[in-house]
Design a protein around this motif. Structure first.
Motif, PDB file in Angstrom:
ATOM      1  N   ALA A  60       0.963  -1.087   0.034  1.00 50.79           N
ATOM      2  CA  ALA A  60       0.015   0.026   0.008  1.00 50.79           C
ATOM      3  C   ALA A  60       0.809   1.321  -0.068  1.00 50.79           C
ATOM      4  CB  ALA A  60      -0.968  -0.003   1.330  1.00 50.79           C
ATOM      5  N   THR A  61       0.339   2.234  -0.582  1.00 47.71           N
ATOM      6  CA  THR A  61       1.162   3.520  -0.863  1.00 47.71           C
ATOM      7  C   THR A  61       0.171   4.861  -0.530  1.00 47.71           C
ATOM      8  OG1 THR A  61       2.806   4.501  -2.020  1.00 47.71           O
ATOM      9  CG2 THR A  61       1.422   3.404  -3.300  1.00 47.71           C
ATOM     10  N   PHE A  62       0.633   5.956  -0.985  1.00 44.04           N
ATOM     11  CA  PHE A  62      -0.234   7.026  -0.876  1.00 44.04           C
ATOM     12  C   PHE A  62       0.345   8.163  -1.869  1.00 44.04           C
ATOM     13  CE2 PHE A  62       2.562   6.890   2.655  1.00 44.04           C
ATOM     14  CZ  PHE A  62       3.360   7.845   2.403  1.00 44.04           C
ATOM     15  N   ARG A  63      -0.266   9.145  -2.054  1.00 39.72           N
ATOM     16  CA  ARG A  63       0.359  10.078  -3.058  1.00 39.72           C
ATOM     17  C   ARG A  63       1.328  10.926  -2.232  1.00 39.72           C
ATOM     18  NH1 ARG A  63      -2.423  11.522  -7.738  1.00 39.72           N
ATOM     19  NH2 ARG A  63      -4.568  10.653  -7.563  1.00 39.72           N
ATOM     20  N   LEU A  64       2.504  11.371  -3.215  1.00 45.12           N
ATOM     21  CA  LEU A  64       3.695  12.044  -2.503  1.00 45.12           C
ATOM     22  C   LEU A  64       3.162  13.277  -1.734  1.00 45.12           C
ATOM     23  CD1 LEU A  64       6.863  12.310  -2.249  1.00 45.12           C
ATOM     24  CD2 LEU A  64       6.856  13.598  -4.293  1.00 45.12           C
ATOM     25  N   LYS A  65       2.247  14.141  -2.121  1.00 47.37           N
ATOM     26  CA  LYS A  65       1.831  15.247  -1.559  1.00 47.37           C
ATOM     27  C   LYS A  65       1.261  14.927  -0.152  1.00 47.37           C
ATOM     28  CE  LYS A  65      -2.885  15.519  -3.670  1.00 47.37           C
ATOM     29  NZ  LYS A  65      -3.803  16.293  -4.556  1.00 47.37           N
ATOM     30  N   SER A  66       0.749  13.712   0.342  1.00 44.87           N
ATOM     31  CA  SER A  66       0.225  13.368   1.460  1.00 44.87           C
ATOM     32  C   SER A  66       1.280  13.004   2.427  1.00 44.87           C
ATOM     33  CB  SER A  66      -0.858  12.288   1.234  1.00 44.87           C
ATOM     34  OG  SER A  66      -1.802  12.664   0.540  1.00 44.87           O
ATOM     35  N   LEU A  67       2.640  12.859   1.882  1.00 48.00           N
ATOM     36  CA  LEU A  67       3.773  12.325   2.694  1.00 48.00           C
ATOM     37  C   LEU A  67       3.891  12.995   3.980  1.00 48.00           C
ATOM     38  CD1 LEU A  67       7.006  10.944   1.456  1.00 48.00           C
ATOM     39  CD2 LEU A  67       7.054  12.594   3.303  1.00 48.00           C
ATOM     40  N   THR A  68       3.700  12.435   5.125  1.00 46.34           N
ATOM     41  CA  THR A  68       4.204  12.908   6.503  1.00 46.34           C
ATOM     42  C   THR A  68       4.889  11.543   7.156  1.00 46.34           C
ATOM     43  OG1 THR A  68       2.142  12.138   7.534  1.00 46.34           O
ATOM     44  CG2 THR A  68       1.989  14.333   6.652  1.00 46.34           C
ATOM     45  N   THR A 101       4.018  10.442  10.007  1.00 47.86           N
ATOM     46  CA  THR A 101       3.124   9.602  10.673  1.00 47.86           C
ATOM     47  C   THR A 101       2.603   8.590   9.443  1.00 47.86           C
ATOM     48  OG1 THR A 101       2.411  11.237  12.167  1.00 47.86           O
ATOM     49  CG2 THR A 101       0.911   9.540  11.642  1.00 47.86           C
ATOM     50  N   LYS A 102       2.292   9.380   8.274  1.00 47.23           N
ATOM     51  CA  LYS A 102       1.745   8.443   7.080  1.00 47.23           C
ATOM     52  C   LYS A 102       2.709   7.234   6.672  1.00 47.23           C
ATOM     53  CE  LYS A 102      -1.689   8.277   4.138  1.00 47.23           C
ATOM     54  NZ  LYS A 102      -2.963   7.886   4.366  1.00 47.23           N
ATOM     55  N   VAL A 103       4.029   7.599   6.536  1.00 48.39           N
ATOM     56  CA  VAL A 103       4.825   6.749   6.279  1.00 48.39           C
ATOM     57  C   VAL A 103       4.917   5.704   7.229  1.00 48.39           C
ATOM     58  CG1 VAL A 103       7.347   6.276   5.761  1.00 48.39           C
ATOM     59  CG2 VAL A 103       6.504   8.306   4.773  1.00 48.39           C
ATOM     60  N   LEU A 104       5.108   5.834   8.583  1.00 45.57           N
ATOM     61  CA  LEU A 104       5.205   4.814   9.562  1.00 45.57           C
ATOM     62  C   LEU A 104       3.949   4.038   9.512  1.00 45.57           C
ATOM     63  CD1 LEU A 104       7.113   6.854  12.093  1.00 45.57           C
ATOM     64  CD2 LEU A 104       7.962   4.861  10.339  1.00 45.57           C
ATOM     65  N   GLU A 105       2.947   4.628   9.548  1.00 40.95           N
ATOM     66  CA  GLU A 105       1.492   3.825   9.721  1.00 40.95           C
ATOM     67  C   GLU A 105       1.390   2.899   8.444  1.00 40.95           C
ATOM     68  OE1 GLU A 105      -1.630   6.819   9.861  1.00 40.95           O
ATOM     69  OE2 GLU A 105      -1.333   7.140  12.058  1.00 40.95           O
ATOM     70  N   THR A 106       1.734   3.525   7.028  1.00 36.82           N
ATOM     71  CA  THR A 106       1.434   2.686   6.087  1.00 36.82           C
ATOM     72  C   THR A 106       2.712   1.600   5.892  1.00 36.82           C
ATOM     73  OG1 THR A 106       0.587   4.483   4.823  1.00 36.82           O
ATOM     74  CG2 THR A 106       1.351   2.661   3.381  1.00 36.82           C
ATOM     75  N   ALA A 107       3.842   1.803   6.112  1.00 41.89           N
ATOM     76  CA  ALA A 107       4.707   0.740   6.482  1.00 41.89           C
ATOM     77  C   ALA A 107       4.499  -0.206   7.413  1.00 41.89           C
ATOM     78  CB  ALA A 107       6.109   1.579   6.517  1.00 41.89           C
TER      79      ALA A 107
END
Length: 190
Positions: free
Chosen positions: A51-59, A61-67
């Motif tokens: 799973a990933t997300f758009r680069l403009k949503s990068l934080t 918290t978002k990286v660690l939650e998704t990873a």
């Protein structure tokens, strides 16, 4: 099929017991050597390990939650694979979203170290072979310096992820494939 069945079937083919046992050993060795597997996605489970997300949503918290979600799904996939006798799996390059991107300053290596170590231990304890394959834009023989630098960062990410899973114990192997680059005077494939 058990040992008795194999020997019985081989006797039908006019093999003596010693020849049958030698052939059975060769078959068992071949089966243990070849590990059938697949790439990244298990459609039998209700999770994704890429799973990933758009680069403009990068934080951070978002990286660690998704990873973390990806790695927990990876654990489930590996357990499912073991239950079904599948001992080879290619881990997605997207396991840690934007891991090598310059905008990602998340210290995922430290934050996810324990989870990666746990996965590596499971891999070792179950005789699973894992691999990773950098994406198509990883071109270390590019003519453009920025592409080479981004490619090196991507390869370092792959190496770091596998190292944190236990490469220091010699479980994982790295394979690097590089093809020719097209440029004036050099044709592709030469």
């Amino acid at each position: 099929m058990n040992e008795h069945d194999i020997i019985s079937r081989l006797k039908v083919k006019n093999l003596d017991v010693n020849s049958a046992l030698k052939l059975k050993f060769k078959l068992r060795t071949a089966v243990n050597f070849v590990k059938i597997g697949y790439v990244s996605t298990n459609y039998s489970l209700d999770c994704r390990a890429d799973a990933t997300f758009r680069l403009k949503s990068l934080t951070e918290t978002k990286v660690l939650e998704t990873a973390s979600s990806n790695l927990n799904c990876l654990k489930r996939i590996l357990a499912w694979n073991v239950e079904h006798g599948i001992l080879f799996f290619r881990i997605s390059s997207n396991t840690i979203p934007f891991a090598s991107h310059p905008k990602n300053t998340t210290n995922w290596r430290d934050e996810l170290r324990d989870l990666l170590k746990e996965i590596g231990s499971y891999v070792r304890n179950n005789g699973i072979r894992v691999s990773m394959h950098p994406g198509q834009y990883t071109v270390i023989n590019s003519e453009r310096r920025e592409i080479i630098e981004a490619s090196i960062k991507e390869l370092e990410y792959h190496a770091d992820l596998l190292d944190l899973m236990g490469e220091s114990r010699g479980i994982f192997r790295y394979t690097l494939e590089a093809g020719p680059v097209g440029r004036k005077g050099v044709s592709r494939g030469s």
